[in-house]
Write an enzyme that holds these catalytic residues in place. Structure first.
Site, PDB file in Angstrom:
ATOM      1  N   PHE A   1      -1.613   0.155 -10.725  1.00 48.40           N
ATOM      2  CA  PHE A   1      -1.996  -1.337 -10.173  1.00 48.40           C
ATOM      3  C   PHE A   1      -3.375  -1.613 -11.427  1.00 48.40           C
ATOM      4  O   PHE A   1      -3.750  -3.051 -10.944  1.00 48.40           O
ATOM      5  CB  PHE A   1      -2.205  -1.334  -8.352  1.00 48.40           C
TER       6      PHE A   1
ATOM      7  N   LYS B   1      -7.296  -3.625   2.376  1.00 49.92           N
ATOM      8  CA  LYS B   1      -6.381  -3.057   2.935  1.00 49.92           C
ATOM      9  C   LYS B   1      -5.912  -3.164   4.584  1.00 49.92           C
ATOM     10  O   LYS B   1      -6.777  -3.393   5.440  1.00 49.92           O
ATOM     11  CB  LYS B   1      -6.223  -1.453   2.926  1.00 49.92           C
TER      12      LYS B   1
ATOM     13  N   LYS C   1       0.808  -1.314   0.051  1.00 49.88           N
ATOM     14  CA  LYS C   1      -0.123   0.506   0.090  1.00 49.88           C
ATOM     15  C   LYS C   1       0.828   2.025  -0.745  1.00 49.88           C
ATOM     16  O   LYS C   1       0.992   2.025   1.530  1.00 49.88           O
ATOM     17  CB  LYS C   1      -0.783   0.045   1.666  1.00 49.88           C
TER      18      LYS C   1
ATOM     19  N   ARG D   1      -9.288  11.226  -6.890  1.00 50.44           N
ATOM     20  CA  ARG D   1     -10.087  10.765  -6.386  1.00 50.44           C
ATOM     21  C   ARG D   1     -11.292  11.428  -6.762  1.00 50.44           C
ATOM     22  O   ARG D   1     -12.078  10.582  -6.448  1.00 50.44           O
ATOM     23  CB  ARG D   1      -9.399   9.972  -5.143  1.00 50.44           C
TER      24      ARG D   1
HETATM   25  P1  AMP Z   1      -7.938   4.521   1.924  1.00 54.78           P
HETATM   26  O1  AMP Z   1      -7.475   5.747   1.198  1.00 54.78           O
HETATM   27  O2  AMP Z   1      -7.204   3.900   2.837  1.00 54.78           O
HETATM   28  O3  AMP Z   1      -9.108   3.624   1.411  1.00 54.78           O
HETATM   29  O4  AMP Z   1      -6.869   3.537   1.045  1.00 54.78           O
HETATM   30  C1  AMP Z   1      -6.788   3.391  -0.184  1.00 54.78           C
HETATM   31  C2  AMP Z   1      -6.147   4.254  -1.287  1.00 54.78           C
HETATM   32  O5  AMP Z   1      -4.578   3.368  -1.115  1.00 54.78           O
HETATM   33  C3  AMP Z   1      -5.959   3.895  -2.600  1.00 54.78           C
HETATM   34  O6  AMP Z   1      -7.006   5.268  -2.814  1.00 54.78           O
HETATM   35  C4  AMP Z   1      -5.078   4.416  -2.702  1.00 54.78           C
HETATM   36  O7  AMP Z   1      -4.885   6.012  -2.463  1.00 54.78           O
HETATM   37  C5  AMP Z   1      -4.395   3.581  -2.386  1.00 54.78           C
HETATM   38  N1  AMP Z   1      -3.110   2.951  -2.492  1.00 54.78           N
HETATM   39  C6  AMP Z   1      -1.743   2.542  -3.099  1.00 54.78           C
HETATM   40  N2  AMP Z   1      -1.881   1.246  -2.645  1.00 54.78           N
HETATM   41  C7  AMP Z   1      -2.313   0.926  -3.659  1.00 54.78           C
HETATM   42  C8  AMP Z   1      -2.474  -0.571  -4.518  1.00 54.78           C
HETATM   43  N3  AMP Z   1      -1.705  -1.200  -4.383  1.00 54.78           N
HETATM   44  N4  AMP Z   1      -3.740  -0.632  -4.617  1.00 54.78           N
HETATM   45  C9  AMP Z   1      -4.874   0.106  -4.863  1.00 54.78           C
HETATM   46  N5  AMP Z   1      -4.828   1.139  -4.200  1.00 54.78           N
HETATM   47  C10 AMP Z   1      -3.925   1.438  -3.328  1.00 54.78           C
END
Ligand code: AMP
Length: 586
Positions: free
Chosen positions: A336, A417, A246, A266
């Site tokens: 990705f 995640k 991540k 986003r």
């Molecule tokens: P969150 O913002 O905590 O909901 O986490 C999701 C976000 O992680 C996504 O919107 C991406 O910006 C980020 N992200 C980082 N690495 C990845 C990955 N390998 N696949 C998908 N999202 C990722």
């Protein structure tokens, strides 16, 4: 349809806070709207003249609107200013001044839309005067109630209090007399988040299972991840899966159309001009005529080859001095996803297929790198990758279901995640919306802000509900920053879509816009916060009391501003409840 008729609907909508009633009023309006007008009416309902992802803004400050009112009604600007000072509302100001003026014309929706569109697009030297004249002419030619709503559009204060989802509900209501078609319409909207286009399509088609395909150049709402706290939980849930790091940067969706590239954030903002290095990278390395790819942009230090923390990466989000900053802090895009490739929609394809195609079309190079990936089937291996990733300073991992489709605009278990835990009980942060603030006492009187109220989105009520008031733990700079940002978003009263207990009332309310990432020790229960709070009558039925306390944050601290998120992308009440559930399991 005349604009006057539309204004009557605006009036009805303004006077209700009940969501079902709003849905029915909108459905009635949509039924009445002709096929060639419904799309434009939907944009106007959102206070816009284009879909949200198109950066068509009016660029008119209050002062200019005052001049337009004065110009249109042939009154003195000072008089307009005086009336405005009394009401604090430019719409009502124009309406009041218009009340005694006879109007000759009765403009229709298309004429008003056309003129507003021209107003927004006017640019270059002398354009302010052109804008004032155009807006003035509309004020002159419309009746007083119409003028109230018209004027609120260019100052972004229409705020009728419903979300995009209510519009989709209303389209369903128009077709079926219930909300049953909304999930279907929402799917189309997630792929093409253009409510005007969706409304037109719904109206045009007799049957309801029309298909909306992605189109290069139009952003697709991004998929989101669920969260889990261990390798075992993840394998139990989705079995054999792909695990990726991540990355801690910001998400970008890149659209390649021949040798033109556009980038979206986003929240669907077109950010192409901010990242010329990524644009070049996509042009050079993506070996197909058309593509929509997604990845995380992260800054790195070319001298040491190290990836930089989010605080550095985020400095690239800027309006000025872009080229110099790009040299100083170059970005890499860890790709990705591949959602579309020359004529082929891949959203419904399985993850493994999308990934295979992605690897095929991205040539080796400096800027676009394919995200690392390993397919695993044991919790042990997942934990090992997780530990390794965290030790490299990253946030954690993302696990992806091998046969999962791309869930545009939704959060589900196709992506999970798994982030590192912190000392506190709550391992993830909450993205909350700033709802208002109080004037400071003591040391901070100088800043004019002493604390601020934050909340999350209750997707059932379609309202923001409070979870904490934060009064400590910010640096002076951060206090100033919140104050400056809030200044532009002041609301004359508590916004209709806020559910806040009287005790938590604020000196100044602000409209939902600022998203802050908050870390807290744990989620607790509080009777004064409204997130998930249940009220009911007392035994005697003579009053209302708290039946179940709301959710609140204990020791909340500001981590950072999340400019990449819209208030509706912030943590929802549903997610907060899940976080509470996980916290209780620990
Ligand atoms: P969150 O913002 O905590 O909901 O986490 C999701 C976000 O992680 C996504 O919107 C991406 O910006 C980020 N992200 C980082 N690495 C990845 C990955 N390998 N696949 C998908 N999202 C990722």
């Amino acid at each position: 349809m005349t604009f006057k008729r539309l204004a009557e609907y605006f009036h009805k909508l303004e006077n209700t806070t009940l969501r079902n009633q709003m849905t029915e009023i909108l459905a009635e309006l949509f039924k009445e709207a002709p096929q060639n007008e419904i799309g434009k009416i939907v944009y106007l309902l959102q206070g816009r003249v284009a879909p949200l992802y198109e950066a068509v803004e009016f660029g008119l400050a209050d002062k200019m609107i005052i001049r337009a009112i004065a110009d249109g009604l042939k009154v003195d600007s000072q008089k307009v200013t005086r009336v405005f000072k009394e009401s604090g509302d430019l719409g009502k100001t124009a309406e009041k001044l218009k009340a005694n003026v006879k109007t000759k014309h009765n403009l229709n929706v298309l004429q008003v839309f056309g003129t507003l569109h021209k107003t927004a697009l006017a640019g270059g030297e002398g354009s302010q005067d052109v804008k004032i004249k155009l807006l003035g002419s509309l004020i002159r030619d419309l009746d007083s109630l119409s003028v109230r709503y018209l004027v609120r559009i260019p100052v972004a204060k229409l705020r009728l209090g419903f979300s995009d989802m209510t519009i989709l509900d209303a389209l369903s209501w128009m077709k079926a007399g219930s909300k049953k078609l909304r999930p279907q319409f929402e799917k189309a909207y997630n792929v093409r988040p253009d409510l005007g286009l969706i409304a037109e399509t719904v109206k045009r088609h007799k049957e309801n299972n029309f298909n909306i395909e992605p189109r290069v150049g139009i952003p697709i709402l991004m998929a989101r991840a669920e969260r889990m706290g261990s390798g075992e939980e993840i394998i139990d849930k989705i079995g054999r899966c792909a695990v990726e790091p991540k990355y801690d940067g910001f998400r970008l969706q890149g659209h390649k159309m021949g040798n033109k590239v556009e980038l979206f954030s986003r929240n669907l903002e077109n950010v192409t001009h901010m990242y010329p290095d990524i644009v070049q990278g996509i042009k050079k390395q993506v070996k197909t005529k058309e593509a929509i790819i997604e990845g995380e942009a992260v800054a790195y230090n070319p001298q040491t080859g190290e990836y930089l923390p989010f605080q550095e990466t985020v400095q690239r989000k800027r309006k000025y001095n872009i080229e110099a900053k790009a040299k100083e802090i170059p970005l890499k895009l860890f790709a990705f996803e591949l959602l579309y490739q020359t004529g082929k929609n891949l959203i419904m394809s399985e993850y493994v297929e999308r990934r295979k195609q992605l690897e095929k079309i991205v040539a080796r190079g400096e800027v676009i790198l394919i995200a690392q990936e390993e397919v695993i089937d044991t919790p042990k291996r997942l934990e090992a990758i997780f530990l390794d990733t965290v030790s490299r300073g990253l946030e954690g991992v993302m696990a992806k279901k091998l046969d999962g489709i791309y869930r545009a605009g939704s959060r589900d278990f196709n992506w999970i995640k798994y982030k590192r835990s912190y000392a506190g009980k709550l391992d993830d942060t909450v993205d909350a919306v700033v709802m208002g603030y109080d004037f400071g006492q003591g040391k901070r009187t100088a800043f004019g802000i002493g604390d601020f109220l934050i909340g999350v989105f209750d997707e059932k009520l379609e309202k923001y509900v409070s979870i904490a008031k934060i009064g400590t733990g910010l640096t002076d700079e951060e206090w100033k920053e919140i104050k400056i940002r809030s200044e532009k978003l002041k609301a004359p009263e508590k916004p209709k879509n806020y559910e806040v207990d009287k005790i938590m009332g604020c000196d100044v309310w602000i409209t939902p816009k600022i998203v802050v990432e908050i870390r807290a020790d744990e989620i607790t229960r509080s009777p004064v916060h409204t997130a998930g709070r249940i009220m009911g009558p007392t035994k005697t039925g003579s009053a209302i009391e708290v039946k179940e306390a709301g959710l609140a944050l204990r020791f909340p601290r500001l981590e950072r501003f999340r400019d990449d998120k819209n208030p509706t992308d912030a943590t929802t009440l549903g997610e907060l409840k899940k976080m509470l559930h996980r916290q209780m399991k620990k």
